[in-house]
Design a protein around this motif. Sequence first.
Motif, PDB file in Angstrom:
ATOM      1  N   LYS A 109    -112.064  15.277  22.545  1.00 38.70           N
ATOM      2  CA  LYS A 109    -111.293  16.069  21.999  1.00 38.70           C
ATOM      3  C   LYS A 109    -110.887  17.586  21.659  1.00 38.70           C
ATOM      4  O   LYS A 109    -110.836  17.994  21.163  1.00 38.70           O
ATOM      5  N   PHE A 122     -93.914  13.895  10.719  1.00 35.96           N
ATOM      6  CA  PHE A 122     -96.093  13.874  11.077  1.00 35.96           C
ATOM      7  C   PHE A 122     -96.018  15.509  10.644  1.00 35.96           C
ATOM      8  O   PHE A 122     -95.627  16.100  11.936  1.00 35.96           O
ATOM      9  N   GLY A 181    -109.087  14.105  14.089  1.00 39.80           N
ATOM     10  CA  GLY A 181    -107.808  13.927  13.366  1.00 39.80           C
ATOM     11  C   GLY A 181    -108.671  12.530  12.343  1.00 39.80           C
ATOM     12  O   GLY A 181    -109.219  11.585  13.255  1.00 39.80           O
ATOM     13  N   TYR A 241    -102.623  13.827   6.904  1.00 43.95           N
ATOM     14  CA  TYR A 241    -103.608  13.518   8.169  1.00 43.95           C
ATOM     15  C   TYR A 241    -104.424  14.727   7.794  1.00 43.95           C
ATOM     16  O   TYR A 241    -104.462  16.141   7.767  1.00 43.95           O
ATOM     17  N   ARG A 287    -106.959  17.838  10.214  1.00 40.09           N
ATOM     18  CA  ARG A 287    -107.290  18.136  11.659  1.00 40.09           C
ATOM     19  C   ARG A 287    -108.823  19.158  11.323  1.00 40.09           C
ATOM     20  O   ARG A 287    -108.169  20.383  10.807  1.00 40.09           O
ATOM     21  N   GLY A 327    -104.199   4.439  17.557  1.00 36.79           N
ATOM     22  CA  GLY A 327    -104.926   6.345  17.103  1.00 36.79           C
ATOM     23  C   GLY A 327    -105.086   6.524  15.842  1.00 36.79           C
ATOM     24  O   GLY A 327    -104.571   6.430  14.936  1.00 36.79           O
ATOM     25  N   THR A 328    -105.456   8.014  15.749  1.00 35.50           N
ATOM     26  CA  THR A 328    -105.319   7.890  14.040  1.00 35.50           C
ATOM     27  C   THR A 328    -104.105   8.428  13.895  1.00 35.50           C
ATOM     28  O   THR A 328    -103.095   7.752  12.459  1.00 35.50           O
ATOM     29  N   ALA A 329    -103.159   9.564  14.740  1.00 33.73           N
ATOM     30  CA  ALA A 329    -102.066   9.534  13.702  1.00 33.73           C
ATOM     31  C   ALA A 329    -100.784   8.524  13.789  1.00 33.73           C
ATOM     32  O   ALA A 329    -100.236   8.063  12.702  1.00 33.73           O
ATOM     33  N   TYR A 354     -96.344   8.205  12.847  1.00 36.21           N
ATOM     34  CA  TYR A 354     -96.182   9.033  13.912  1.00 36.21           C
ATOM     35  C   TYR A 354     -95.201   9.076  15.171  1.00 36.21           C
ATOM     36  O   TYR A 354     -94.268   9.434  15.668  1.00 36.21           O
TER      37      TYR A 354
HETATM   38  C1  COI Z   1    -104.748  11.054  16.935  1.00 38.72           C
HETATM   39  O1  COI Z   1    -104.092  10.375  16.627  1.00 38.72           O
HETATM   40  O2  COI Z   1    -105.330  12.287  15.324  1.00 38.72           O
HETATM   41  C2  COI Z   1    -104.387  12.668  17.898  1.00 38.72           C
HETATM   42  O3  COI Z   1    -105.302  12.924  17.384  1.00 38.72           O
HETATM   43  C3  COI Z   1    -103.031  12.561  18.551  1.00 38.72           C
HETATM   44  C4  COI Z   1    -102.362  13.625  17.928  1.00 38.72           C
HETATM   45  C5  COI Z   1    -101.364  13.853  17.521  1.00 38.72           C
HETATM   46  C6  COI Z   1    -102.664  15.214  18.770  1.00 38.72           C
END
Ligand code: COI
Length: 354
Positions: free
Chosen positions: A195, A27, A74, A138, A140, A301-303, A170
């Motif tokens: 966030k 990740f 994310g 992913y 960002r 969560g996204t990650a 993750y």
């Molecule tokens: C996400 O789940 O996308 C997050 O922002 C968590 C983390 C990787 C900071």
Amino acid sequence: MIAAIDIKVTKVERSKLSDTPLENVPFGRYFTDHMLEADFENGEWKNVEIKPYQPLLLSPSVAALHYGQAIFEGIKAFKVEKGEAFIFRPQENYKRFNVSAERMQMPTIPEEIFIEGMRKLIELDKNWIPAKKDHSLYIRPFMFSSDEVIGVRPSDSYKFLIILSPTGPYYIAPMRIYVEEKYTRAAPGGVGYAKAAGNYGGSMLATAEAKKKGYDQVLWTDAVEHKYVQEIGTMNVFFVIGDKAITPDLGAGTILEGVTRDSIITLLKDMGLKVEERPVSIDEVIDAHKAGTLKEVFGTGTAATVTLIRELRYKDYVMEFDTAKWKTVPEVKRRLDDIREGRVEDKRGWMYKI
Ligand code: COI
């Protein structure tokens, strides 16, 4: 329909893709060939540019480095079975980004930069989207204040960027969680729902102490009584108790309004479960465990997507779970993956075509 925007595009001379182990990528360690950058100056967004991924040149007095006016998102993009590429629910992250911006006294970003810029960037780097199960690209997006002044006040200038990272899971295995009572992630009136970068920096000491005790992450509790649960590490938390799934509500402004949280609530309801969004006390969780009705505990969560919790410890009381026997979490994750990987019809329009 998103308004057209003039984005200057400069491509790399040589792609790094062939040097990147897409089949087995951890990740957030590798970044694609290009990034998007834009500046906010004199009250408007300008210089929107897609260019080779590269370091930023910043003055040491840049305000974000001192006072933490910095927010991020994310998001994930997937290659579906037919080979096309889609972003999962980017409009929801776009809305949340601007909610975070308002809380942190930063300018909001127009949709044509956030969504259309992201789409154009991924279009350019779409060969970087891993095809392997539980892998994705992913995304960002982030923004920080860029005035070169160390007085404490909102900046006049900001930078917005989007970087992309091909990524694997993750959290690899089911987690052991320590219920945190000393440190606090968020308090009413604070920035827990945003966030904001500082929320993550502020969480690291509690996580490090939990790790020393042999746990992977903490379950945050409320700032006043340490009685009501909030989030697990960087994830929203769900408890399957009896025939219901229960997750803390967003009312106090201390919990991030997770896009995966919302998607899972919808899919759990599709599966026929009752879902309750309301305050959840640690006593309720322990009572359900003692009564044998606490069936499954998981984070979203996204990650992390959906992560199983195999142990939850509150003071000296330890709750252990045989995750191999669980039914709800594997089923809801399968339903989410089926949508994201294009195996079932996307009835709710969650997939945004690149
Ligand atoms: C996400 O789940 O996308 C997050 O922002 C968590 C983390 C990787 C900071």
